[in-house]
Design a protein around this motif. Structure first.
Motif, PDB file in Angstrom:
ATOM      1  N   GLU A   1      41.746  57.496  41.237  1.00 27.44           N
ATOM      2  CA  GLU A   1      40.574  56.816  40.715  1.00 27.44           C
ATOM      3  C   GLU A   1      40.861  55.322  40.727  1.00 27.44           C
ATOM      4  O   GLU A   1      41.989  54.895  40.452  1.00 27.44           O
ATOM      5  N   PRO A   2      39.904  54.485  41.032  1.00 30.12           N
ATOM      6  CA  PRO A   2      40.152  53.043  41.042  1.00 30.12           C
ATOM      7  C   PRO A   2      40.720  52.569  39.716  1.00 30.12           C
ATOM      8  O   PRO A   2      40.228  52.914  38.649  1.00 30.12           O
ATOM      9  N   ALA A   3      41.778  51.759  39.775  1.00 34.15           N
ATOM     10  CA  ALA A   3      42.472  51.329  38.563  1.00 34.15           C
ATOM     11  C   ALA A   3      41.556  50.509  37.660  1.00 34.15           C
ATOM     12  O   ALA A   3      41.574  50.665  36.437  1.00 34.15           O
ATOM     13  N   ALA A   4      40.768  49.630  38.234  1.00 35.00           N
ATOM     14  CA  ALA A   4      39.874  48.799  37.432  1.00 35.00           C
ATOM     15  C   ALA A   4      38.859  49.661  36.690  1.00 35.00           C
ATOM     16  O   ALA A   4      38.560  49.439  35.507  1.00 35.00           O
ATOM     17  N   PHE A   5      38.331  50.650  37.391  1.00 28.70           N
ATOM     18  CA  PHE A   5      37.364  51.573  36.785  1.00 28.70           C
ATOM     19  C   PHE A   5      38.003  52.281  35.592  1.00 28.70           C
ATOM     20  O   PHE A   5      37.418  52.429  34.530  1.00 28.70           O
ATOM     21  N   TRP A   6      39.244  52.713  35.774  1.00 25.58           N
ATOM     22  CA  TRP A   6      39.949  53.426  34.716  1.00 25.58           C
ATOM     23  C   TRP A   6      40.213  52.532  33.519  1.00 25.58           C
ATOM     24  O   TRP A   6      40.092  52.922  32.360  1.00 25.58           O
ATOM     25  N   LEU A   7      40.585  51.257  33.759  1.00 22.05           N
ATOM     26  CA  LEU A   7      40.864  50.334  32.669  1.00 22.05           C
ATOM     27  C   LEU A   7      39.622  50.077  31.822  1.00 22.05           C
ATOM     28  O   LEU A   7      39.684  50.041  30.599  1.00 22.05           O
ATOM     29  N   VAL A   8      38.478  49.907  32.500  1.00 20.10           N
ATOM     30  CA  VAL A   8      37.231  49.710  31.753  1.00 20.10           C
ATOM     31  C   VAL A   8      36.924  50.941  30.912  1.00 20.10           C
ATOM     32  O   VAL A   8      36.533  50.846  29.745  1.00 20.10           O
ATOM     33  N   HIS A   9      37.121  52.113  31.519  1.00 17.57           N
ATOM     34  CA  HIS A   9      36.852  53.363  30.810  1.00 17.57           C
ATOM     35  C   HIS A   9      37.763  53.507  29.589  1.00 17.57           C
ATOM     36  O   HIS A   9      37.325  53.891  28.501  1.00 17.57           O
ATOM     37  N   GLN A  10      39.061  53.186  29.749  1.00 18.06           N
ATOM     38  CA  GLN A  10      39.998  53.302  28.637  1.00 18.06           C
ATOM     39  C   GLN A  10      39.669  52.319  27.529  1.00 18.06           C
ATOM     40  O   GLN A  10      39.802  52.639  26.344  1.00 18.06           O
TER      41      GLN A  10
END
Length: 587
Positions: free
Chosen positions: A13-22
């Motif tokens: 999964e895109p890292a940036a997408f995951w960071l926003v989600h977290q």
């Protein structure tokens, strides 16, 4: 594309997408100190999944409502005489092109279901829904400029391309949303029914557009699909709020639904015990949700989380029930509470559960299902594509054809919502062979009634078809789960939909025969579909009857083999020192 590491796990999964989600989840954890707030968050997530499916899961199946708008906006009008265009009359050549576009889109929907079932098992529900958003946006963009681009780029048909993109994107949104049922384990069956009903209701999107176009404001294709672009945008944004389901296959979701009420089994576990997969911590998703559901009912030492199999559990329960030994009574009672004898109702439970997927797709169980589903897919989609012109010719009345068309536009989404709760009850209490026998009978009735020039029969046919469609596809899902098992559910179900969807390629051929060979007479094609429905339904039913008898006979043999020897009343018994040659002795 960047990928992210979480602990020792690697997630595609895109890292940036995951960071926003977290970051968003941390905010939620801060706010969600109260259990009621946590519950409200889950309810909102299920509600969002339901709304998105109602707007995007399958709008192309409302093509019957969209077609008059396309004709009014002169799509494919270059195939008609100028006078027909001025009078707003749809010529046969124009209708042929529109129906062909829908048949390709219906085939694309089947391909999308297969691809989505593979994507969700491998990449998770959020990636699956995200891909659906992209496809929906591409399709909306193509249809938005369809009228202008058809003249500028004749090599690319924007209508076909746009409808196909919408058709492929819909299943990605739907299948990505099905995992939301796991947020409430004990109600997962009802949530699956709710989401499935919403997906059927998505055909009403174009019906609403047609109603507004004819009675209020004539939004052009550009205006409507510009507004519709807000739907994939909203779905994409909501994915930051939705839970991520990793390592939770579509088959597992279906399995939990079967155990916890969706398949008619009794409730298990504590009243407040819920399945929490992939909501906050990634490692939770790697746990087997079924094991945690059964943790209060089954001995974990005897049934490892990776080894629980419903067929084995049923066999063990059956053996224990006949054993009559006190040491097994508690285990028998527990298993019968969790697993309500599925084979006693369905008659086909576990037929190929232990067979590799490569052998499952080679079996007659699979081949006859695909043929039966393919023929009925042609029946349903050919009806959707040609209904107005069909009844205009059959009833010799444009007015009645338009009334039936409006009835169908309204009844199609409502039929899906009404039928879903009913079909669940029927599937839980009716043997599989009986269910498909009824479906085959209704299929023949829907087909043959299309050759009867009666207004009353035409209304009955519309009502039958809008109820038959959700019954058919839900029964196929139920059949795959019961016959092929949950481990290969996603693959087998997606493959069955893909192959049966190839039947849509016959729709342009049937249209060519109707226009060029039969001179717009719909009766010959109706008879062809009727014969195909009868033959495929009869072959499938006879095979199910024979296999049901074989499975039942094997079960009786197993019961007799495992049954304890019992003394006849008044019979002499063996003495401790032997003797009595006519005695019935325990061995």
């Amino acid at each position: 594309m960047k990928y992210g590491w979480r602990g020792s796990e690697f997630y595609p999964e895109p890292a940036a997408f995951w960071l926003v989600h977290q970051s968003f989840l941390k905010l939620l954890r801060t706010l969600s100190t109260d259990r009621m707030i946590q519950l409200a968050v889950r309810v909102l997530q299920v509600a969002l999944a339901t709304i998105w499916c109602a707007l995007a899961a399958g709008p192309i199946f409302g093509f019957a409502a969209l077609k008059p708008v396309l004709v009014a906006q002169e799509v494919y009008a270059s195939y008609c005489h100028h006078q027909d265009v001025l009078n707003g009359i749809m010529c046969p050549e124009q209708e042929f092109k529109l129906n062909a576009a829908f048949s390709y889109a219906a085939l694309a929907a089947s391909v999308g279901a297969f691809l989505a079932s593979c994507a969700v098992d491998r990449y998770g529900s959020r990636i699956c829904s995200g891909l659906g958003c992209v496809l929906l946006a591409v399709g909306s963009g193509a249809l938005k400029g369809a009228v202008d681009s058809m003249e500028k780029v004749p090599a690319v048909d924007p209508i076909v391309f746009g409808l196909c993109a919408l058709a492929v994107g819909g299943p990605f949104v739907l299948i990505g949303s099905l995992h939301s049922a796991s947020l409430f384990a004990r109600q997962s069956g009802q949530i699956l029914a709710l989401i499935t009903g919403a997906a059927d209701a998505s055909s009403g999107v174009f019906a609403i557009y047609r109603y507004v176009y004819e009675h209020s404001y004539q939004y052009s294709l550009r205006q409507f699909f510009t507004l519709y672009l807000a739907v994939p945008a909203a779905i994409f944004i909501s994915q930051f709020f939705m839970p991520a389901f990793y390592k939770v296959t579509l088959g597992r979701v279906r399995k939990v639904a079967e155990i916890t009420g969706g398949g008619g089994y009794e409730s298990i576990g504590n009243g407040d015990q819920e399945l929490d997969v992939g909501e906050h911590e990634p490692q939770r998703a790697s746990e087997d949700e079924t094991t945690r559901l059964l943790s209060n009912s089954l001995n974990q030492d005897s049934y490892d989380e990776d080894e629980i199999d419903m067929t084995q559990a049923y066999s063990h329960a059956n053996f224990s029930r006949n054993n009559r030994q006190q040491s097994h009574l508690n285990r028998t009672s527990t298993l019968n509470t969790v697993y309500k004898d599925p084979s006693e109702v369905s008659g086909v439970w576990g037929a190929l559960h232990s067979v590799p997927a490569s052998d499952q797709v080679k079996s007659l169980w699979f081949a006859l299902l695909v043929v039966f589903a393919g023929v009925n897919t042609v029946l349903i989609n050919y009806f959707i594509a040609t209904m107005p012109s069909h009844y205009e010719k059959l009833l010799d009345s444009v007015a009645w054809a338009n009334r039936l068309s409006h009835l169908f536009d309204i009844a199609l989404p409502i039929g899906g919502i009404v039928a879903i709760p009913i079909v669940g009850i029927v599937l839980d209490n009716v043997p599989t062979k009986t269910m498909f026998g009824l479906l085959g009978l209704v299929s023949v009735l829907v087909a043959i009634s299309g050759a009867v020039p009666s207004v009353f029969i035409a209304h009955v046919r519309v009502c039958l078809l809008v109820l038959f469609r959700p019954f058919l596809y839900t029964a196929i899902s139920d059949y795959v789960a019961k016959v092929f098992g949950f481990d290969t559910f996603g693959l087998i179900y997606g493959t069955a939909l893909l192959l049966s969807g190839l039947g849509n390629l016959f729709i342009p051929l049937l249209e060519y025969w109707r226009v060029s060979v039969f001179h717009l007479n719909p009766v010959p094609n109706t008879l062809i579909i009727t014969i195909a429905s009868f033959v495929s339904g009869l072959a499938f039913l006879l095979y199910l009857i024979s296999q049901t008898r074989r499975i039942r006979r094997k079960q009786l043999e197993d019961e007799a083999r495992n049954a304890p020897v019992q003394h006849m009343p008044g019979s002499p018994r063996c003495s401790s020192n032997g003797g009595c040659g006519d005695c019935v002795c325990n061995v």
